[in-house]
Design an enzyme around this catalytic site. Structure first.
Site, PDB file in Angstrom:
ATOM      1  N   CYS A 111     -52.619 -13.426 -13.748  1.00 56.06           N
ATOM      2  CA  CYS A 111     -53.337 -13.210 -12.697  1.00 56.06           C
ATOM      3  C   CYS A 111     -52.987 -14.426 -11.903  1.00 56.06           C
ATOM      4  O   CYS A 111     -53.421 -15.415 -12.264  1.00 56.06           O
ATOM      5  CB  CYS A 111     -54.589 -12.871 -12.473  1.00 56.06           C
ATOM      6  SG  CYS A 111     -55.409 -12.697 -11.143  1.00 56.06           S
ATOM      7  N   CYS A 145     -63.516 -26.729  -3.729  1.00 55.13           N
ATOM      8  CA  CYS A 145     -64.605 -26.023  -4.620  1.00 55.13           C
ATOM      9  C   CYS A 145     -66.047 -26.722  -4.552  1.00 55.13           C
ATOM     10  O   CYS A 145     -66.090 -27.840  -4.720  1.00 55.13           O
ATOM     11  CB  CYS A 145     -63.975 -26.051  -5.907  1.00 55.13           C
ATOM     12  SG  CYS A 145     -64.706 -25.381  -7.272  1.00 55.13           S
ATOM     13  N   CYS A 180     -60.873 -10.210 -17.843  1.00 57.86           N
ATOM     14  CA  CYS A 180     -60.100 -11.322 -17.428  1.00 57.86           C
ATOM     15  C   CYS A 180     -61.192 -12.588 -17.449  1.00 57.86           C
ATOM     16  O   CYS A 180     -62.197 -12.645 -17.173  1.00 57.86           O
ATOM     17  CB  CYS A 180     -60.047 -10.975 -15.900  1.00 57.86           C
ATOM     18  SG  CYS A 180     -59.011 -12.301 -14.714  1.00 57.86           S
ATOM     19  N   CYS A 231     -67.834 -29.580 -12.913  1.00 52.68           N
ATOM     20  CA  CYS A 231     -66.466 -29.688 -13.070  1.00 52.68           C
ATOM     21  C   CYS A 231     -65.713 -31.016 -12.703  1.00 52.68           C
ATOM     22  O   CYS A 231     -65.869 -31.531 -11.512  1.00 52.68           O
ATOM     23  CB  CYS A 231     -65.603 -28.623 -12.289  1.00 52.68           C
ATOM     24  SG  CYS A 231     -64.017 -28.563 -12.697  1.00 52.68           S
ATOM     25  N   CYS A 289     -64.272 -10.086 -14.606  1.00 49.04           N
ATOM     26  CA  CYS A 289     -63.653 -11.592 -14.449  1.00 49.04           C
ATOM     27  C   CYS A 289     -64.705 -12.687 -14.901  1.00 49.04           C
ATOM     28  O   CYS A 289     -65.724 -12.983 -14.036  1.00 49.04           O
ATOM     29  CB  CYS A 289     -62.804 -11.786 -13.264  1.00 49.04           C
ATOM     30  SG  CYS A 289     -61.803 -10.467 -12.810  1.00 49.04           S
ATOM     31  N   ARG A 305     -54.434  -8.911  -4.617  1.00 53.04           N
ATOM     32  CA  ARG A 305     -55.945  -8.876  -4.422  1.00 53.04           C
ATOM     33  C   ARG A 305     -56.284  -9.578  -3.103  1.00 53.04           C
ATOM     34  O   ARG A 305     -56.110 -10.630  -3.015  1.00 53.04           O
ATOM     35  CB  ARG A 305     -56.648  -9.140  -5.594  1.00 53.04           C
ATOM     36  CG  ARG A 305     -58.239  -9.127  -5.521  1.00 53.04           C
ATOM     37  CD  ARG A 305     -59.017  -9.292  -6.720  1.00 53.04           C
ATOM     38  NE  ARG A 305     -58.677  -8.925  -7.967  1.00 53.04           N
ATOM     39  CZ  ARG A 305     -57.694  -9.226  -8.620  1.00 53.04           C
ATOM     40  NH1 ARG A 305     -57.735 -10.507  -9.006  1.00 53.04           N
ATOM     41  NH2 ARG A 305     -57.442  -8.472  -9.668  1.00 53.04           N
ATOM     42  N   CYS A 348     -60.683 -30.402  -6.882  1.00 53.46           N
ATOM     43  CA  CYS A 348     -60.127 -29.366  -6.022  1.00 53.46           C
ATOM     44  C   CYS A 348     -60.855 -29.374  -4.652  1.00 53.46           C
ATOM     45  O   CYS A 348     -62.095 -29.102  -4.580  1.00 53.46           O
ATOM     46  CB  CYS A 348     -60.279 -27.799  -6.548  1.00 53.46           C
ATOM     47  SG  CYS A 348     -59.370 -28.031  -8.104  1.00 53.46           S
TER      48      CYS A 348
HETATM   49  N1  SAM Z   1     -61.868 -24.053 -13.173  1.00 51.13           N
HETATM   50  C1  SAM Z   1     -60.861 -23.009 -13.230  1.00 51.13           C
HETATM   51  C2  SAM Z   1     -59.670 -23.229 -12.561  1.00 51.13           C
HETATM   52  O1  SAM Z   1     -59.874 -23.775 -11.280  1.00 51.13           O
HETATM   53  O2  SAM Z   1     -58.698 -23.172 -12.935  1.00 51.13           O
HETATM   54  C3  SAM Z   1     -61.357 -21.559 -12.801  1.00 51.13           C
HETATM   55  C4  SAM Z   1     -62.244 -21.278 -11.719  1.00 51.13           C
HETATM   56  S1  SAM Z   1     -61.820 -21.623  -9.873  1.00 51.13           S
HETATM   57  C5  SAM Z   1     -63.300 -21.636  -9.048  1.00 51.13           C
HETATM   58  C6  SAM Z   1     -60.715 -20.209  -9.697  1.00 51.13           C
HETATM   59  C7  SAM Z   1     -59.947 -20.191  -8.394  1.00 51.13           C
HETATM   60  O3  SAM Z   1     -60.860 -19.766  -7.308  1.00 51.13           O
HETATM   61  C8  SAM Z   1     -59.253 -21.440  -7.520  1.00 51.13           C
HETATM   62  O4  SAM Z   1     -57.942 -21.641  -8.344  1.00 51.13           O
HETATM   63  C9  SAM Z   1     -59.407 -21.145  -6.393  1.00 51.13           C
HETATM   64  O5  SAM Z   1     -58.057 -20.527  -6.076  1.00 51.13           O
HETATM   65  C10 SAM Z   1     -60.277 -20.063  -6.046  1.00 51.13           C
HETATM   66  N2  SAM Z   1     -61.445 -20.762  -5.143  1.00 51.13           N
HETATM   67  C11 SAM Z   1     -62.253 -21.865  -5.599  1.00 51.13           C
HETATM   68  N3  SAM Z   1     -63.106 -21.901  -4.407  1.00 51.13           N
HETATM   69  C12 SAM Z   1     -62.684 -21.413  -3.451  1.00 51.13           C
HETATM   70  C13 SAM Z   1     -63.049 -21.328  -2.031  1.00 51.13           C
HETATM   71  N4  SAM Z   1     -64.161 -22.027  -1.642  1.00 51.13           N
HETATM   72  N5  SAM Z   1     -62.496 -20.405  -1.141  1.00 51.13           N
HETATM   73  C14 SAM Z   1     -61.260 -19.711  -1.694  1.00 51.13           C
HETATM   74  N6  SAM Z   1     -61.044 -19.815  -3.053  1.00 51.13           N
HETATM   75  C15 SAM Z   1     -61.807 -20.376  -3.800  1.00 51.13           C
HETATM   76 FE1  SF4 Z   2     -62.825 -27.275 -11.100  1.00 52.35          FE
HETATM   77 FE2  SF4 Z   2     -63.456 -25.707  -9.006  1.00 52.35          FE
HETATM   78 FE3  SF4 Z   2     -61.046 -27.030  -9.451  1.00 52.35          FE
HETATM   79 FE4  SF4 Z   2     -61.822 -24.831 -10.890  1.00 52.35          FE
HETATM   80  S1  SF4 Z   2     -61.400 -24.939  -8.952  1.00 52.35           S
HETATM   81  S2  SF4 Z   2     -60.746 -26.685 -11.794  1.00 52.35           S
HETATM   82  S3  SF4 Z   2     -64.193 -25.267 -11.123  1.00 52.35           S
HETATM   83  S4  SF4 Z   2     -63.135 -27.780  -9.002  1.00 52.35           S
END
Ligand code: SAM
Ligand code: SF4
Ligand code: DTB
Length: 327
Positions: A184, A56, A124, A49, A93, A262, A53
């Site tokens: 959500c 992530c 979802c 990606c 989901c 949740r 973030c």
């Molecule tokens: N890429 C898309 C986005 O970010 O909009 C969808 C997938 S993303 C992994 C969905 C959510 O998972 C993120 O917004 C974040 O809140 C949560 N998330 C991701 N990594 C995480 C982590 N290490 N611990 C807790 N929550 C996490």
């Molecule tokens: Fe990409 Fe992870 Fe951010 Fe979702 S949370 S936009 S998968 S970097």
């Protein structure tokens, strides 16, 4: 009445037992007290990606060694959904590691939605940002919920993500809402934010034009190779206190009484007692199954044992929570 940040800060400051009492009253006014909704996650497109973030594992900016994969075939997605249903899950989901879906992916995504729905599951997806027309197509295909998180307070946001703005997230939420899908939307705590940031985060959620139907509260899962995972591994004291996590759940419940709250990522490292306190604080939904997107989850057997111990049962339908309420 629209809550101010001061109102929300005052809730956080209540003696814990008073806070839990208020949260229980809000919970019991709108929800079956001993029922918990079960969702199962599947990563339909993993890794690679472009977003940054800091929490992530799937960001190209993280050094997690995660292999990037293509979008899964619809057949494989349906097989996983059938397994989730057999294990007792009510909602499936599907998550993709994208900044946003490409229009050329929309047919495949719609096929997945229709197929999962035909199995008798709620659907979802979380695919990143959506245009209005993409949201409309997913809604027409039968997508019940779209997950798009605000993640944290507007003030703390820039310390976590620089490639997408808070305003862009709000735009996607507006498109999802306008398309008629249920929203959500939640975020993550334990990312080194202050109490004030948790107040600001819940304030942002509770003052959206309408409350989200579903509010995931994630506790950061620290993943080595991500900015935040490394920070937490090196300074374990930065980990969020479990009672502060319970307080966050309780305040979310009081502010958004009809929403499904949740207890999301991070459950695997929580004791049964902390999870029980979260349910007492008004959480009434979890991710079940032994995997989240890329990390482990408490899993079916552990959840069944916990439910038996606490006298909880799986919610058959959360239909009432989806009735629209002005925020
Ligand atoms: N890429 C898309 C986005 O970010 O909009 C969808 C997938 S993303 C992994 C969905 C959510 O998972 C993120 O917004 C974040 O809140 C949560 N998330 C991701 N990594 C995480 C982590 N290490 N611990 C807790 N929550 C996490
Ligand atoms: Fe990409 Fe992870 Fe951010 Fe979702 S949370 S936009 S998968 S970097
Ligand atoms: C949400 O708020 N939490 C879920 C779901 N929405 C998509 C994701 C949690 C991901 C946890 C880290 C991982 O497994 O990669």
């Amino acid at each position: 009445m629209t809550p101010t940040r001061d109102d929300i800060a005052a809730l956080f400051e209540l003696p814990l037992l008073d806070l839990l009492w208020q949260a229980q009253q809000a919970h019991r006014a709108h929800h079956a007290p001993n029922e918990v909704q079960l969702s199962t996650l599947l990563s339909i497109k993993t890794g690679g990606c472009p977003e940054d973030c800091g929490y992530c594992s799937q960001s190209v900016h993280a050094k997690t060694g995660l292999k990037a994969e293509k979008l899964m075939d619809a057949d494989a997605v349906l097989a996983a959904a059938a397994e989730a249903k057999a294990a007792g899950s009510g909602r499936f989901c599907m998550g993709a590691a994208w900044r946003e879906p490409k229009d050329r992916d929309m047919d495949a995504l719609c096929e997945m939605v229709a197929g999962v729905k035909a199995l008798g599951l709620e659907t979802c997806m979380t695919l990143g940002m959506l245009t209005r027309s993409q949201a409309d197509r997913l809604a027409e295909a039968g997508l019940d919920y779209y997950n798009h998180n605000l993640d944290t307070s507007p003030e703390h946001y820039g310390a976590i993500i620089t490639t997408r703005t808070y305003a862009e997230r709000l735009d996607t939420l507006e498109h999802v809402r306008a398309s008629g899908m249920a929203v959500c939307c939640g975020g993550i705590v334990g990312m080194g934010e202050s109490r004030e940031d948790r107040v600001g985060f819940l304030h942002a959620l509770a003052t959206l034009p309408e409350h989200p139907e579903s509010v995931p509260i994630n506790a950061l899962v620290p993943i080595r190779g991500t900015v935040l995972g490394d920070m937490l591994a090196d300074t374990p004291l930065a980990r969020i206190d479990e009672i502060e996590f319970v307080r966050t759940v309780a305040v979310a419940r009081i502010l958004m009484p009809r929403a499904m709250v949740r207890l999301s990522a991070g459950r695997e490292s929580m004791s049964e007692s902390t999870q029980a306190l979260c349910f007492l604080a008004g959480a009434n939904s979890i991710f079940t199954g032994d995997k989240l997107l890329t990390t482990g989850n408490a899993g079916g057997d552990a959840d069944a044992a916990l439910f038996a111990k606490l006298g909880l049962s799986a919610m058959v339908s959360d239909q009432p929570a989806r009735m629209r309420v002005a925020g």
